[in-house]
Design an enzyme around this catalytic site. Structure first.
Site, short mmCIF file in Angstrom:
data_model
loop_
_atom_site.label_atom_id
_atom_site.label_comp_id
_atom_site.label_asym_id
_atom_site.label_seq_id
_atom_site.Cartn_x
_atom_site.Cartn_y
_atom_site.Cartn_z
N GLY A 10 -3.99 17.77 -2.45
CA GLY A 10 -4.25 17.84 -3.80
C GLY A 10 -3.17 18.65 -4.74
O GLY A 10 -3.78 19.36 -5.48
N ALA A 11 -1.80 18.40 -4.42
CA ALA A 11 -0.89 19.04 -4.94
C ALA A 11 -0.33 18.45 -6.33
O ALA A 11 0.57 18.91 -6.76
CB ALA A 11 0.09 19.51 -3.95
N SER A 12 -1.09 17.33 -6.71
CA SER A 12 -0.27 16.56 -7.85
C SER A 12 -1.07 17.06 -9.16
O SER A 12 -0.13 16.84 -10.16
CB SER A 12 -0.91 15.04 -7.63
OG SER A 12 -2.38 14.90 -7.58
N VAL A 62 -7.97 12.83 1.81
CA VAL A 62 -8.20 13.53 2.71
C VAL A 62 -9.41 13.32 3.61
O VAL A 62 -9.83 13.83 4.64
CB VAL A 62 -8.31 15.03 2.19
CG1 VAL A 62 -6.99 15.75 1.89
CG2 VAL A 62 -9.09 15.32 1.13
N SER A 140 -14.79 28.14 -3.85
CA SER A 140 -15.19 28.26 -5.22
C SER A 140 -16.13 29.66 -5.18
O SER A 140 -16.96 29.74 -4.42
CB SER A 140 -15.89 27.09 -5.78
OG SER A 140 -16.39 27.28 -7.14
N TYR A 153 -21.86 20.55 -5.03
CA TYR A 153 -20.47 21.22 -5.00
C TYR A 153 -20.72 22.53 -4.43
O TYR A 153 -20.00 23.08 -3.69
CB TYR A 153 -20.08 21.27 -6.38
CG TYR A 153 -18.61 22.00 -6.61
CD1 TYR A 153 -17.65 21.16 -6.45
CD2 TYR A 153 -18.59 23.26 -6.98
CE1 TYR A 153 -16.13 21.95 -6.64
CE2 TYR A 153 -17.33 23.87 -7.17
CZ TYR A 153 -16.23 23.14 -7.14
OH TYR A 153 -15.10 23.67 -7.21
N ALA A 155 -23.02 23.46 -2.21
CA ALA A 155 -23.13 23.56 -1.00
C ALA A 155 -21.92 23.32 -0.29
O ALA A 155 -21.76 23.96 1.10
CB ALA A 155 -24.08 22.49 -0.76
P1 NAP Z 1 -7.85 19.03 -10.43
O1 NAP Z 1 -7.28 19.41 -11.53
O2 NAP Z 1 -9.13 18.07 -10.70
O3 NAP Z 1 -7.24 18.56 -9.22
C1 NAP Z 1 -7.78 18.06 -8.07
C2 NAP Z 1 -6.67 17.65 -7.02
O4 NAP Z 1 -7.45 17.15 -5.94
C3 NAP Z 1 -5.58 16.52 -7.45
O5 NAP Z 1 -4.37 16.83 -7.17
C4 NAP Z 1 -6.37 15.22 -6.90
O6 NAP Z 1 -5.35 14.28 -6.44
C5 NAP Z 1 -6.78 15.90 -5.41
N1 NAP Z 1 -7.80 15.14 -4.89
C6 NAP Z 1 -8.76 14.62 -5.30
N2 NAP Z 1 -9.61 13.99 -4.28
C7 NAP Z 1 -8.53 13.94 -3.22
C8 NAP Z 1 -8.71 12.92 -2.04
N3 NAP Z 1 -9.69 12.40 -1.79
N4 NAP Z 1 -7.52 13.32 -1.32
C9 NAP Z 1 -6.64 14.02 -1.77
N5 NAP Z 1 -6.33 14.67 -2.79
C10 NAP Z 1 -7.30 14.41 -3.80
O7 NAP Z 1 -8.58 20.02 -9.59
P2 NAP Z 1 -8.39 21.89 -9.56
O8 NAP Z 1 -9.25 22.43 -10.75
O9 NAP Z 1 -7.06 22.07 -9.61
O10 NAP Z 1 -9.12 22.09 -8.24
C11 NAP Z 1 -8.32 22.37 -7.26
C12 NAP Z 1 -9.20 23.09 -5.89
O11 NAP Z 1 -9.96 24.11 -6.68
C13 NAP Z 1 -10.57 22.22 -5.78
O12 NAP Z 1 -10.86 22.29 -4.25
C14 NAP Z 1 -11.49 22.90 -6.47
O13 NAP Z 1 -12.68 22.59 -6.20
C15 NAP Z 1 -11.28 24.28 -6.49
N6 NAP Z 1 -11.75 25.16 -7.56
C16 NAP Z 1 -11.39 24.89 -9.02
C17 NAP Z 1 -12.08 25.51 -9.99
C18 NAP Z 1 -11.69 25.46 -11.46
O14 NAP Z 1 -12.17 26.06 -12.21
N7 NAP Z 1 -10.66 24.68 -11.80
C19 NAP Z 1 -12.76 26.71 -9.56
C20 NAP Z 1 -13.16 27.06 -8.32
C21 NAP Z 1 -12.50 26.09 -7.33
P3 NAP Z 1 -4.84 13.01 -7.24
O15 NAP Z 1 -5.22 13.32 -8.67
O16 NAP Z 1 -3.73 12.57 -6.73
O17 NAP Z 1 -6.01 12.03 -6.83
#
Ligand code: NAP
Length: 245
Positions: A10-12, A62, A140, A153, A155
């Site tokens: 998820g590095a995009s 994934v 998280s 989420y 869980a």
């Molecule tokens: P985001 O901006 O929505 O980005 C999500 C990333 O996950 C995107 O690169 C997306 O790739 C990738 N992804 C989603 N489904 C996928 C799959 N099936 N296979 C491969 N890649 C997939 O989210 P973020 O806020 O950066 O969150 C990143 C992580 O941090 C997540 O695990 C999230 O639960 C956790 N987190 C975030 C927060 C917050 O406040 N933002 C807080 C706590 C934890 P594509 O776009 O290429 O599909």
């Protein structure tokens, strides 16, 4: 000489993109994994290369084990070893518990928990063979404390913490550390989709440091856990939440 390869799922976008850039600056070759956002993944890789780093983009869902095995196989063939795996890919959803459908539940489990299982199981034989490796799982704050309207989420993110602690015990003797990061509210697409402006203002007010986190805040913690400075740290959950918890 690089430090080997770091696979960041998820590095995009968002946190994963920041982690990819940060680990690249430490000298790792980076696999920029994406699922739907190919052009954004290319932009991240271009940025890595413009700063003197190296890597590839790789499309893989994934939750799909054979796609994960292909990605790990590609990284091993090209770079010889995988030094770091960051399980960051994730999805979120805001819904009352009673409205969560079977499909909502399955999707949450398949991406956020099966995805971590798939990537860990695929990469571990090579790390065990090398007798070294770092696994960093992005959980998280809600996986620690629970969030209303995010029961599914919360869980799966709690499941990631359980997996982290148990796997750390199992693979510690093989020279591999496994840690989790529990981010608080980080300004990314995910937060923007989940929260309206009023909720975001409320979250900032509740934050002891008076601001939301940035993807770079989490990336710096991941870089620490991937570095030699964290050699003796395993099975831990590092809160990166500005004191929110
Ligand atoms: P985001 O901006 O929505 O980005 C999500 C990333 O996950 C995107 O690169 C997306 O790739 C990738 N992804 C989603 N489904 C996928 C799959 N099936 N296979 C491969 N890649 C997939 O989210 P973020 O806020 O950066 O969150 C990143 C992580 O941090 C997540 O695990 C999230 O639960 C956790 N987190 C975030 C927060 C917050 O406040 N933002 C807080 C706590 C934890 P594509 O776009 O290429 O599909």
């Amino acid at each position: 000489m690089t430090k080997g390869c770091a696979v960041v799922t998820g590095a995009s976008r968002g946190i994963g993109a920041a982690i990819a850039l940060e680990l690249s600056s430490l000298g790792f070759d980076i696999i920029v994994n994406y699922n739907g956002s190919e052009s954004k993944a290319r932009t991240v890789l271009d940025e890595i290369k413009s700063r003197g780093g190296n890597g590839d983009i790789f499309k893989c869902d994934v939750s799909n084990r054979s796609e994960v095995d292909e990605m790990i196989g590609f990284a091993l063939k090209k770079y010889g070893r995988i030094s770091v795996l960051v399980n960051n890919a994730g999805v979120s959803q805001i819904k009352l518990f009673t409205d969560i459908t079977q499909d909502d539940w399955r999707k949450m489990v398949s991406v956020n928990l099966d995805g971590v299982f798939n990537c860990c199981q695929s990469v571990l034989p090579s790390m065990i063979h090398e007798k070294s490796g770092r696994i960093i799982n992005i959980s998280s704050v809600w996986g620690v404390y629970g969030a209303s309207c995010e029961v599914h989420y919360s869980a799966v993110k709690a499941g990631v913490i359980g997996m982290t602690k148990a796997l750390a015990r199992e693979v510690g003797p093989s020279g591999i550390t496994v840690n989790a990061i529990a981010p608080g509210c980080i300004m990314t697409d995910m937060l923007r989709e989940d929260c309206d402006d009023k909720t975001i203002r409320m979250l900032v007010e509740e934050s002891p440091v008076g601001r939301l986190g940035t993807p770079q805040d989490v990336a710096k913690a991941a870089a620490f856990l991937a570095s030699d400075n964290a050699d003796f740290i395993t099975g831990q959950v590092l809160g990166v939440d500005g004191g929110f918890s």
